[in-house]
Design an enzyme around this catalytic site. Structure first.
Site, short mmCIF file in Angstrom:
data_model
loop_
_atom_site.label_atom_id
_atom_site.label_comp_id
_atom_site.label_asym_id
_atom_site.label_seq_id
_atom_site.Cartn_x
_atom_site.Cartn_y
_atom_site.Cartn_z
N ARG A 64 0.88 -1.17 0.00
CA ARG A 64 0.00 0.00 0.00
C ARG A 64 0.92 1.22 0.00
O ARG A 64 1.70 1.42 0.93
CB ARG A 64 -0.92 0.01 1.22
CG ARG A 64 -1.62 1.35 1.38
CD ARG A 64 -2.73 1.35 2.39
NE ARG A 64 -3.90 0.66 1.87
CZ ARG A 64 -5.13 0.81 2.38
NH1 ARG A 64 -5.34 1.60 3.40
NH2 ARG A 64 -6.15 0.16 1.84
N HIS A 98 -7.36 0.92 -6.50
CA HIS A 98 -7.60 0.12 -5.29
C HIS A 98 -8.35 -1.16 -5.70
O HIS A 98 -9.51 -1.36 -5.37
CB HIS A 98 -8.41 0.94 -4.29
CG HIS A 98 -8.44 0.37 -2.91
ND1 HIS A 98 -7.69 -0.73 -2.51
CD2 HIS A 98 -9.15 0.74 -1.80
CE1 HIS A 98 -7.93 -0.99 -1.24
NE2 HIS A 98 -8.81 -0.12 -0.78
N GLN A 137 -10.35 -3.63 -3.24
CA GLN A 137 -11.65 -3.18 -2.76
C GLN A 137 -12.74 -3.56 -3.76
O GLN A 137 -13.86 -3.91 -3.39
CB GLN A 137 -11.63 -1.67 -2.55
CG GLN A 137 -12.93 -1.12 -2.01
CD GLN A 137 -13.22 -1.58 -0.58
OE1 GLN A 137 -12.35 -1.50 0.28
NE2 GLN A 137 -14.43 -2.07 -0.33
N ASP A 184 -16.95 7.87 -2.10
CA ASP A 184 -15.75 7.70 -1.28
C ASP A 184 -15.45 9.06 -0.67
O ASP A 184 -16.05 10.08 -1.07
CB ASP A 184 -14.60 7.19 -2.17
CG ASP A 184 -13.34 6.83 -1.39
OD1 ASP A 184 -13.40 6.72 -0.15
OD2 ASP A 184 -12.27 6.65 -2.03
N CYS A 202 -16.21 2.30 0.40
CA CYS A 202 -15.12 1.41 0.82
C CYS A 202 -14.76 1.57 2.28
O CYS A 202 -14.14 0.68 2.86
CB CYS A 202 -13.91 1.62 -0.08
SG CYS A 202 -13.19 3.27 0.04
N ARG A 246 -13.93 -8.09 2.06
CA ARG A 246 -12.49 -7.94 1.79
C ARG A 246 -11.77 -9.23 2.18
O ARG A 246 -10.87 -9.69 1.47
CB ARG A 246 -11.90 -6.76 2.59
CG ARG A 246 -12.41 -5.39 2.18
CD ARG A 246 -11.93 -5.00 0.80
NE ARG A 246 -10.49 -5.02 0.68
CZ ARG A 246 -9.68 -4.01 1.04
NH1 ARG A 246 -10.19 -2.89 1.51
NH2 ARG A 246 -8.37 -4.11 0.89
N1 NVA Z 1 -9.69 6.98 -1.63
C1 NVA Z 1 -9.35 6.55 -0.30
C2 NVA Z 1 -9.63 5.10 -0.12
C3 NVA Z 1 -9.34 4.58 1.27
C4 NVA Z 1 -9.58 3.12 1.43
C5 NVA Z 1 -7.88 6.86 -0.04
O1 NVA Z 1 -7.06 6.65 -0.93
O2 NVA Z 1 -7.56 7.34 1.05
N1 CP Z 2 -11.29 0.27 2.38
C1 CP Z 2 -10.03 0.15 2.82
O1 CP Z 2 -9.10 -0.11 2.07
O2 CP Z 2 -9.87 0.32 4.16
P1 CP Z 2 -8.51 0.45 4.96
O3 CP Z 2 -7.88 1.77 4.56
O4 CP Z 2 -8.93 0.44 6.40
O5 CP Z 2 -7.60 -0.68 4.63
#
Ligand code: NVA
Ligand code: CP
Length: 300
Positions: free
Chosen positions: A102, A129, A132, A217, A257, A285
């Site tokens: 990540r 992502h 997800q 989101d 998400c 997930r």
């Molecule tokens: N768009 C959000 C998704 C988090 C799971 C981010 O990148 O922070």
């Molecule tokens: N939706 C998602 O990826 O959640 P986290 O940031 O908690 O992993």
């Protein structure tokens, strides 16, 4: 032989995606503690950003399958001190069976994969992502059946989740209606590949009209915290609330998400209301990624 990676939803064909979703549903409904296909195997998880769902689902999934997961943060590895990505990828992949990353830059994951001898999974980048989307699609299939031919509305930021929704539309054959404020549209390079899978609308209510699934989101993703105030102004009118949901099909589902900001991108009555499936989506997930790990590591 080069390993299969999961960096983008486009790394799987529509047929493979459907098979993976079906497998996730079987794993969820018939949990067998004696089924340990990843016994003794190790997943390295590199997190340059925070996570609740991604970390726990991968870690629990590996444990269910008899394997284990290592949590690595740049703060306590040489990655944070500038060791070249390609060296790190070669070293880490010589010791583990799969790697999940990540990170901010999408190129970090693609570079890692180029130099890894084991499968690499994108656990979120600033661009995509895909994990997800496996869970979101599993949730839709469970509740409504195949999503082919359906209409999905994406309202809000044209961000990493939006990009992966575009890919899902391309692979699974639904139409994605997108409404984003000016300046927050998804990347033209990703939109350009989508053809008729994507249609843009000027308002949230127009995008949501007769949609079978409504998705949003956060307005400021991880790393954009400083833009939060400006974004709250720019995204005015893009909250999914009861009035907007009212324009969707009567049996429309709502997904997010998570984590969510109630009173910004979604009202409490919607996210905590009867059309919302966000907690089933979050749980999935775990199941979807178990199916993914089995597919990538065991090759089935
Ligand atoms: N768009 C959000 C998704 C988090 C799971 C981010 O990148 O922070
Ligand atoms: N939706 C998602 O990826 O959640 P986290 O940031 O908690 O992993």
């Amino acid at each position: 032989m080069n390993p299969r990676h999961f960096i983008s939803l486009l790394d799987l064909s529509g047929e493979e995606l459907r098979a993976l979703i079906r497998r996730a549903m079987v794993l969820k409904n018939h949990r067998d503690p004696d089924y340990q296909p990843l016994k003794g195997q190790v997943l390295a998880m590199i997190f340059e950003k925070s996570s609740t769902r991604t970390r726990i689902s991968f870690e629990a999934g590996m444990a269910h399958f008899g394997g284990s997961a290592l949590f690595l943060s740049p703060r306590d590895t040489q990655l944070g001190r500038g060791e070249p990505l390609r060296d790190s990828a070669k070293v880490i992949s010589s010791m583990v069976d799969c790697i999940m990353l990540r990170t901010d830059r999408h190129e970090t994951v693609t570079t890692f994969a180029e130099h890894s001898r084991v499968p690499v999974i994108n656990g979120l980048t600033d661009e995509q992502h895909p994990c997800q989307l496996l869970a979101d699609m599993q949730t839709y299939f469970e509740l409504r059946g195949d999503i082919q031919g359906k209409t999905v509305a994406w309202v809000g930021d044209g961000n990493n989740m939006c990009h992966s929704y575009i890919h899902a539309a391309m692979r699974l054959g639904f139409v994605l209606h997108i409404a984003c404020p000016a300046g927050y549209r998804p990347l033209p390079s990703i939109v350009a590949t989508a053809g008729h899978s994507v249609k843009f609308f000027d308002t949230a209510s127009a995008a949501v009209k007769q949609a079978d699934l409504v998705v949003t989101d956060v307005w400021a993703s991880m790393g954009q915290e400083e833009e939060q105030k400006q974004r709250v102004c720019d995204f005015k009118g893009y909250e999914i609330n009861a009035a907007i949901m009212g324009a969707a099909a009567d049996d429309a589902l709502f997904m997010h998400c998570l984590p969510a900001h109630r009173g910004e991108e979604v009202s409490s009555d919607v996210i905590d209301g009867p059309q919302s499936v966000v907690f089933q989506e979050a749980e999935n997930r775990l199941h979807a990624q178990k199916a993914l790990l089995e597919f990538l590591i065991c090759g089935k």
